[in-house]
Design an enzyme around this catalytic site. Structure first.
Site, mmCIF file in Angstrom:
data_model
loop_
_atom_site.group_PDB
_atom_site.id
_atom_site.type_symbol
_atom_site.label_atom_id
_atom_site.label_comp_id
_atom_site.label_asym_id
_atom_site.label_seq_id
_atom_site.Cartn_x
_atom_site.Cartn_y
_atom_site.Cartn_z
ATOM 1 N N HIS A 161 -1.275 6.735 -3.037
ATOM 2 C CA HIS A 161 -0.507 6.771 -1.793
ATOM 3 C C HIS A 161 -0.836 8.082 -1.086
ATOM 4 O O HIS A 161 -0.426 9.153 -1.524
ATOM 5 C CB HIS A 161 0.990 6.672 -2.107
ATOM 6 C CG HIS A 161 1.853 6.588 -0.886
ATOM 7 N ND1 HIS A 161 1.347 6.617 0.393
ATOM 8 C CD2 HIS A 161 3.205 6.462 -0.752
ATOM 9 C CE1 HIS A 161 2.343 6.523 1.257
ATOM 10 N NE2 HIS A 161 3.478 6.428 0.589
ATOM 11 N N PHE A 218 9.918 8.088 4.974
ATOM 12 C CA PHE A 218 11.246 8.693 4.869
ATOM 13 C C PHE A 218 11.916 8.697 6.251
ATOM 14 O O PHE A 218 11.248 8.748 7.277
ATOM 15 C CB PHE A 218 11.127 10.155 4.418
ATOM 16 C CG PHE A 218 10.964 10.341 2.940
ATOM 17 C CD1 PHE A 218 10.963 9.275 2.064
ATOM 18 C CD2 PHE A 218 10.814 11.621 2.424
ATOM 19 C CE1 PHE A 218 10.816 9.477 0.702
ATOM 20 C CE2 PHE A 218 10.663 11.839 1.061
ATOM 21 C CZ PHE A 218 10.664 10.771 0.200
ATOM 22 N N CYS A 242 5.394 9.057 5.611
ATOM 23 C CA CYS A 242 4.333 8.100 5.269
ATOM 24 C C CYS A 242 3.958 7.151 6.404
ATOM 25 O O CYS A 242 3.034 6.360 6.257
ATOM 26 C CB CYS A 242 4.732 7.323 4.024
ATOM 27 S SG CYS A 242 5.233 8.436 2.707
ATOM 28 N N HIS A 296 2.486 -1.972 2.973
ATOM 29 C CA HIS A 296 2.697 -0.561 2.646
ATOM 30 C C HIS A 296 2.787 -0.437 1.119
ATOM 31 O O HIS A 296 2.179 0.448 0.533
ATOM 32 C CB HIS A 296 3.960 -0.032 3.322
ATOM 33 C CG HIS A 296 4.164 1.428 3.121
ATOM 34 N ND1 HIS A 296 3.211 2.357 3.475
ATOM 35 C CD2 HIS A 296 5.195 2.148 2.586
ATOM 36 C CE1 HIS A 296 3.649 3.574 3.170
ATOM 37 N NE2 HIS A 296 4.843 3.486 2.619
ATOM 38 N N LYS A 331 -2.911 0.573 -2.695
ATOM 39 C CA LYS A 331 -2.614 1.937 -3.156
ATOM 40 C C LYS A 331 -2.976 2.142 -4.636
ATOM 41 O O LYS A 331 -3.107 3.274 -5.082
ATOM 42 C CB LYS A 331 -1.150 2.281 -2.896
ATOM 43 C CG LYS A 331 -0.865 2.534 -1.398
ATOM 44 C CD LYS A 331 0.566 2.965 -1.142
ATOM 45 C CE LYS A 331 0.778 3.388 0.304
ATOM 46 N NZ LYS A 331 0.767 2.284 1.267
ATOM 47 N N GLU A 334 10.056 -4.499 1.678
ATOM 48 C CA GLU A 334 8.964 -4.993 2.518
ATOM 49 C C GLU A 334 8.726 -6.489 2.296
ATOM 50 O O GLU A 334 8.535 -7.254 3.251
ATOM 51 C CB GLU A 334 7.675 -4.209 2.230
ATOM 52 C CG GLU A 334 6.519 -4.617 3.148
ATOM 53 C CD GLU A 334 5.280 -3.754 2.952
ATOM 54 O OE1 GLU A 334 5.213 -3.036 1.930
ATOM 55 O OE2 GLU A 334 4.396 -3.804 3.822
#
Lengths: 251, 404
Positions: free
Chosen positions: B324, B383, B162, B290, B319, B301
């Site tokens: 996403h 990831f 991502c 994010h 999102k 975050e």
């Protein structure tokens, strides 16, 4: 061509088996690595194991702790065996998918496990350019080293894709790694100095891309450095357009 | 860090073709998440799919024919092909070999590989038009764009889940600063596929309702698909007042799928971006988070944001509007940030019922118009604990500078 160079401070290789090393005219180096914990070893691919092994050897060869280095992992297909398995599961509607296999299918599986295993908070790049994967990773390394980084670890790896993914391929599973720097090392001689990768005319690929993967292209540089050759190397011999690199006498 | 200019950008998202469709969705704060239709799993999932008919790949490049490539082609040619025309101009200005292409993707053309394997399961042979090199390899969509745009500079794919296209934007800056290129087409493209729909579900990270990032009752992510493209150039031009002024990248060194609990890696990425931009935290007028909508991601975050920024610094998650978009998220959210700068508004956070009380920062719930934004930060994390933070700035006309 840019006259600036990069110092190669260390290099390492890894092969899936001895036959592959022999067929590529290299001294055999197995897939052993002390850095991949046993519980991860069981569930990581040949691609990740080879990448770890070559990377660990390159760091040892350079005399640099792995945690000190930003990394660039490059491969044309990455975790192709895991992807092949998952696509077979999807085709046969074998759900749910294995969550471990799913997160181990991402292209940055090897670089992700590496940063976790060596406890490095440096940036980790995972990229690909098919048969140009090695040449473009060298260019990426160049761009990092001439802007923000002092040293990088570049790892080029490729496992043998399944026949469904790439019919009739004979890609030889191997990995090669290099520690690159723009800086002279006071206590450690460089293995050699390389120019920026550059394009030059060549009519057609010199090697069959069903036989030759980008990781075997990286081996050409590895072998030349070990033989202390000062020469020009075609680092994308199976790609349509050629990338070359020159090994120079010094910086 | 050398500033590079964003002379054009284009987005194809669930909101529609073009950045104007995305802008409209942001200003109206409308979610485009619907029950999954392209991939129909036997569980409930909401996704942000592109419903418009995608353009066909021209016959010369049919080997590249994937949903990914068609999303990218739509981004080139929507809104009177403004992005393609800007790249043509850059090619004429700098020369084709001085313009590169770096595209992030998390799954490339795996959707077509899945269809081919399905065909093999049913008939014993793969589809005739399946082409691993031009469809499935990580570089496939980047190479397609390079050919469509008649460029000959360096071309590669970045795939760090991502954070892929956020990193592609950073890599484009380095290509320019190091002198390898004068302009780079950067961005990200990811289409829906079975792998991510079933994969994220198996990790128990997907939401059964449209995702609600930052909400006290958030339940996970809603996937989306998109193509986001930006043209980075060494030189600015008269009509351009947007620039990339900083980026930071880091690794969590923590876990393959779970973020660092205190957001150590994301904090490091944000700090590096600020340092390279020569800015302080108080200079940032808005943070596009994010914020995927999973419990752990948002916590991590917001912990990092709280450790660095003043409580008043506005931040939001978009999102809930687009889904996403994984490897395209960095590019799509860079474009959200550029739209915010260009149109001087702060996007809201769709789907919020009650902001998680653990989050101490100023989460913007509804779009705020008539703002004075100069510097905007955009975060993406993937990831492997792979983090990137970007800072975009708008050059203001003298009369626009507050207190100036």
């Amino acid at each position: 061509m840019d006259k600036k160079t990069l110092a190669v401070l260390g290099c390492g290789a890894s092969f899936q088996n001895e036959e592959i090393a022999l067929s590529l005219d290299c001294e055999y180096a197995d897939m052993q690595t002390t850095l991949l914990p046993a519980r991860l070893r069981r569930r990581t691919s040949i691609a990740t194991k080879m990448a770890f092994s070559a990377a660990e050897r390159a760091c040892a060869n350079a005399g640099i702790e792995p945690c000190e280095l930003p990394v660039i992992f490059t491969s044309s297909l990455g975790e192709s065996a895991v992807t092949d398995q998952l696509c077979r599961n999807i085709a046969s509607q074998s759900f749910p998918l294995s969550p471990t296999k799913f997160h181990n299918s991402v292209h940055n599986t090897a670089s992700g496990y590496w940063s976790i295993a060596v406890k490095s908070t440096h940036p980790a790049m995972a990229m690909g350019g098919y048969q140009d994967s090695f040449a473009l990773a060298l260019l990426e390394a160049w761009s990092q080293l001439y802007t923000v980084e002092k040293k990088v670890l570049l790892v080029c790896y490729e496992e043998t894709p399944s026949d469904l993914l790439l019919p009739e391929n004979h890609w030889q599973a191997c990995a090669t790694a290099f520690v690159l720097s723009t800086e002279q090392q006071l206590d450690h001689d460089a293995l050699g100095y390389v120019t920026m990768p550059y394009r030059a005319e060549r009519l057609e690929p010199v090697l069959d891309d069903k036989l030759f993967s980008p990781a075997t292209a990286a081996l050409l540089l590895y072998k030349a450095l070990n033989k202390k050759l000062k020469t020009v190397i075609d680092i994308s011999p199976a790609a349509e357009q050629a990338w070359f690199i020159e090994i120079c006498a010094d910086a | 860090m050398e500033t590079v200019y964003i002379t054009s950008y284009s987005a194809v998202t669930a909101c529609g073709f073009g950045s104007q469709a995305l802008l409209k969705a942001l200003l109206e704060q409308r979610s485009y998440l619907q029950k999954a239709a392209l991939i129909k799993p036997d569980f409930v999932m909401y996704t942000g799919e592109v419903h418009e008919i995608l353009p066909e790949i021209q016959s010369e490049f049919l080997a590249y024919n994937t949903r990914n490539a068609r999303l990218a082609l739509a981004a080139l040619d929507c809104q009177e092909a403004s992005f393609r025309l800007a790249v043509n101009l850059a090619r004429q200005t700098y020369g084709a070999s001085r313009v590169g292409v770096i595209i992030g993707t998390s799954t490339s053309g795996i959707y077509e590989t899945e269809l081919s394997y399905q065909h093999h399961e049913n008939t014993g042979s793969i589809t005739d038009d399946f082409d691993l090199q031009h469809q499935h390899a990580w570089v496939a969509t980047a190479e397609f764009l390079k050919k469509e745009l008649q460029l000959t500079g360096p071309c590669y794919g970045i795939s760090t889940a991502c954070s892929s296209s956020g990193k592609a934007i950073a890599a484009g800056q380095r290509m320019i600063e190091s002198g390898i290129c004068d302009a780079v087409v950067v961005g990200g493209v990811d289409s829906m596929c079975h792998l991510t729909v079933h994969g994220f579900h198996s990790l128990e990270l997907t939401s059964e309702v449209p995702c609600t990032p930052l909400d006290e009752q958030r339940h996970g992510i809603s996937l989306g698909e998109a193509a986001g493209l930006l043209l980075l150039e060494r030189q600015s031009n008269e009509s351009c007042n947007l620039a990339l002024v900083g980026y930071g990248e880091s690794s969590d060194a923590h876990h393959m799928t779970a973020p660092h609990p205190q957001g150590a890696g994301s904090k490091q990425a944000m700090q590096t971006a600020l340092l390279r931009a020569g800015l302080q935290t108080e200079d940032i007028d808005y943070i596009n988070l994010h914020a995927t909508g999973t419990r752990l991601n948002d916590e991590s975050e917001m912990c990092a944001v709280a450790a660095l920024f003043d409580r008043q610094t506005p931040c939001s998650a978009t999102k809930g509007i687009t889904g996403h978009t994984l490897g395209a998220a960095g590019a799509v959210e860079a474009i959200v940030s550029l739209l915010a700068l260009e149109h001087q508004f702060i996007p809201g956070t769709w789907g919020l019922n009650k902001v998680d009380p653990a989050f101490e920062n100023n989460v913007v719930e509804r779009p705020l118009k008539n703002q004075s934004l100069r510097h905007v930060m955009s975060n993406n994390f993937g990831f492997g604990g792979n983090n990137v933070s970007l800072i975009f700035s708008r050059n203001m006309a003298p009369e626009e500078v507050p207190y100036g």
